[in-house]
Motif scaffolding. Structure first.
Motif, short mmCIF file in Angstrom:
data_model
loop_
_atom_site.label_atom_id
_atom_site.label_comp_id
_atom_site.label_asym_id
_atom_site.label_seq_id
_atom_site.Cartn_x
_atom_site.Cartn_y
_atom_site.Cartn_z
N PHE A 43 -26.48 14.44 24.37
CA PHE A 43 -26.67 14.28 25.81
C PHE A 43 -28.15 14.02 26.04
CE2 PHE A 43 -27.65 15.87 30.03
CZ PHE A 43 -26.57 15.46 30.81
N GLU A 44 -28.46 12.93 26.71
CA GLU A 44 -29.86 12.55 26.90
C GLU A 44 -30.05 11.92 28.28
OE1 GLU A 44 -33.08 10.14 24.15
OE2 GLU A 44 -30.97 9.75 23.87
N ASP A 45 -30.91 12.52 29.07
CA ASP A 45 -31.25 11.98 30.38
C ASP A 45 -30.02 11.67 31.24
OD1 ASP A 45 -33.99 12.11 29.74
OD2 ASP A 45 -33.92 10.13 28.81
N GLY A 46 -29.06 12.60 31.25
CA GLY A 46 -27.89 12.46 32.11
C GLY A 46 -26.77 11.59 31.55
N THR A 47 -26.88 11.21 30.27
CA THR A 47 -25.87 10.34 29.67
C THR A 47 -25.53 10.83 28.26
OG1 THR A 47 -26.75 8.43 30.87
CG2 THR A 47 -25.40 7.95 28.95
N ILE A 48 -24.28 10.73 27.89
CA ILE A 48 -23.90 10.96 26.50
C ILE A 48 -24.23 9.67 25.77
CG2 ILE A 48 -21.99 11.35 24.90
CD1 ILE A 48 -20.78 13.17 27.07
N THR A 49 -25.24 9.72 24.91
CA THR A 49 -25.74 8.51 24.26
C THR A 49 -25.17 8.28 22.87
OG1 THR A 49 -27.64 9.76 23.43
CG2 THR A 49 -27.92 8.57 25.53
N LEU A 50 -24.58 9.31 22.27
CA LEU A 50 -24.11 9.17 20.90
C LEU A 50 -23.11 10.28 20.59
CD1 LEU A 50 -24.49 7.92 17.97
CD2 LEU A 50 -26.21 9.71 17.65
N ILE A 51 -22.10 9.92 19.83
CA ILE A 51 -21.24 10.92 19.21
C ILE A 51 -21.20 10.60 17.73
CG2 ILE A 51 -18.94 11.93 19.04
CD1 ILE A 51 -18.53 11.21 21.98
N HIS A 52 -21.56 11.56 16.91
CA HIS A 52 -21.52 11.37 15.46
C HIS A 52 -20.40 12.21 14.88
CE1 HIS A 52 -22.70 10.42 11.44
NE2 HIS A 52 -22.69 11.71 11.15
N LEU A 53 -19.52 11.55 14.14
CA LEU A 53 -18.43 12.21 13.45
C LEU A 53 -18.82 12.38 11.99
CD1 LEU A 53 -15.46 10.13 14.92
CD2 LEU A 53 -16.24 12.40 15.67
N GLU A 54 -18.79 13.60 11.50
CA GLU A 54 -19.11 13.92 10.11
C GLU A 54 -17.82 14.39 9.45
OE1 GLU A 54 -21.47 14.43 6.74
OE2 GLU A 54 -22.30 13.85 8.69
N LEU A 55 -17.24 13.54 8.61
CA LEU A 55 -15.95 13.81 7.98
C LEU A 55 -16.13 14.19 6.53
CD1 LEU A 55 -12.81 13.62 7.64
CD2 LEU A 55 -13.16 11.16 7.24
N LYS A 56 -15.47 15.27 6.14
CA LYS A 56 -15.36 15.65 4.74
C LYS A 56 -13.87 15.81 4.47
CE LYS A 56 -19.84 17.79 4.46
NZ LYS A 56 -20.61 18.99 4.48
N GLY A 57 -13.39 15.12 3.44
CA GLY A 57 -11.97 15.17 3.17
C GLY A 57 -11.66 15.27 1.70
N LYS A 58 -10.57 15.94 1.43
CA LYS A 58 -10.03 16.04 0.07
C LYS A 58 -8.65 15.40 0.11
CE LYS A 58 -9.16 19.18 -3.72
NZ LYS A 58 -9.20 20.57 -4.21
N VAL A 59 -8.54 14.24 -0.52
CA VAL A 59 -7.31 13.46 -0.50
C VAL A 59 -7.01 13.01 -1.93
CG1 VAL A 59 -6.09 11.49 0.49
CG2 VAL A 59 -7.87 12.63 1.82
N PRO A 60 -5.98 13.56 -2.55
CA PRO A 60 -5.67 13.19 -3.93
C PRO A 60 -5.38 11.70 -4.09
CG PRO A 60 -4.43 15.14 -3.28
CD PRO A 60 -5.08 14.59 -2.04
N SER A 61 -5.86 11.14 -5.17
CA SER A 61 -5.54 9.77 -5.62
C SER A 61 -6.09 8.65 -4.75
CB SER A 61 -4.02 9.59 -5.77
OG SER A 61 -3.49 10.55 -6.64
N ILE A 62 -6.99 8.92 -3.83
CA ILE A 62 -7.57 7.87 -3.00
C ILE A 62 -8.97 7.57 -3.50
CG2 ILE A 62 -8.58 9.33 -1.19
CD1 ILE A 62 -7.53 7.27 0.86
N SER A 63 -9.37 6.31 -3.44
CA SER A 63 -10.75 5.96 -3.80
C SER A 63 -11.66 6.22 -2.61
CB SER A 63 -10.84 4.48 -4.19
OG SER A 63 -10.64 3.65 -3.05
N ALA A 64 -12.93 6.38 -2.87
CA ALA A 64 -13.91 6.60 -1.80
C ALA A 64 -13.93 5.42 -0.85
CB ALA A 64 -15.29 6.86 -2.38
N GLU A 65 -13.78 4.21 -1.38
CA GLU A 65 -13.81 3.00 -0.55
C GLU A 65 -12.61 2.95 0.40
OE1 GLU A 65 -16.23 2.70 -3.99
OE2 GLU A 65 -14.06 2.92 -3.96
N GLU A 66 -11.43 3.27 -0.13
CA GLU A 66 -10.24 3.24 0.72
C GLU A 66 -10.29 4.35 1.77
OE1 GLU A 66 -5.46 2.50 0.56
OE2 GLU A 66 -6.47 3.03 -1.30
#
Length: 139
Positions: free
Chosen positions: A86-109
């Motif tokens: 929140f900056e100067d009366g506006t939401i200027t950015l939302i950052h999503l930080e994802l950590k996942g454990k998914v069997p058999s998937i490549s990092a690229e996929e």
């Protein structure tokens, strides 16, 4: 599929010294405190930006789970932290930080599917701000 959800906010007093309460239809929030301090300083209660972060992280993570399932994957664990700036009366950015454990998937996929989830998540589509995403695949 069509449905509606409701929440209610009540405010009494001035913007800086008043107090408010917010409740949700599910009663997960039931007269939760709102105040100037809970929004702009440290205080007990919640604030609109925190609620947006919660809604966005929840929606994105659920959307990602559906897309992974469509690709033949089932996540062992998906954890998303949404940071709302929140900056100067506006939401200027939302950052999503994802950590996942998914069997058999490549990092690229995983990155590709997570990026698609960010784009098509209903909350992402609702928000008029920059949304960034960092993806970490945990083994």
């Amino acid at each position: 599929m069509k449905f509606t959800r409701k929440a209610n906010a009540n405010w009494q007093g001035t913007g800086m010294e008043g107090t408010g309460k917010i409740s949700t239809q599910s009663t997960t929030l039931d007269n939760a405190q709102l105040s100037f301090k809970t929004r702009f300083a440290d205080g007990v209660g919640t604030n609109p930006e925190e609620l947006i972060a919660a809604a966005h992280s929840g929606c994105f993570t659920m959307q990602l789970s559906f897309l992974l399932n469509e690709g033949g994957y089932t996540a062992d664990d998906l954890n998303t932290e949404a940071t709302v700036t929140f900056e100067d009366g506006t939401i200027t950015l939302i950052h999503l930080e994802l950590k996942g454990k998914v069997p058999s998937i490549s990092a690229e996929e995983f990155q590709t599917i997570a990026s698609k989830a960010k784009e098509i998540c209903p909350i992402s589509k609702l928000l008029n701000t920059t949304i960034t995403l960092t993806v970490t695949l945990v083994n």
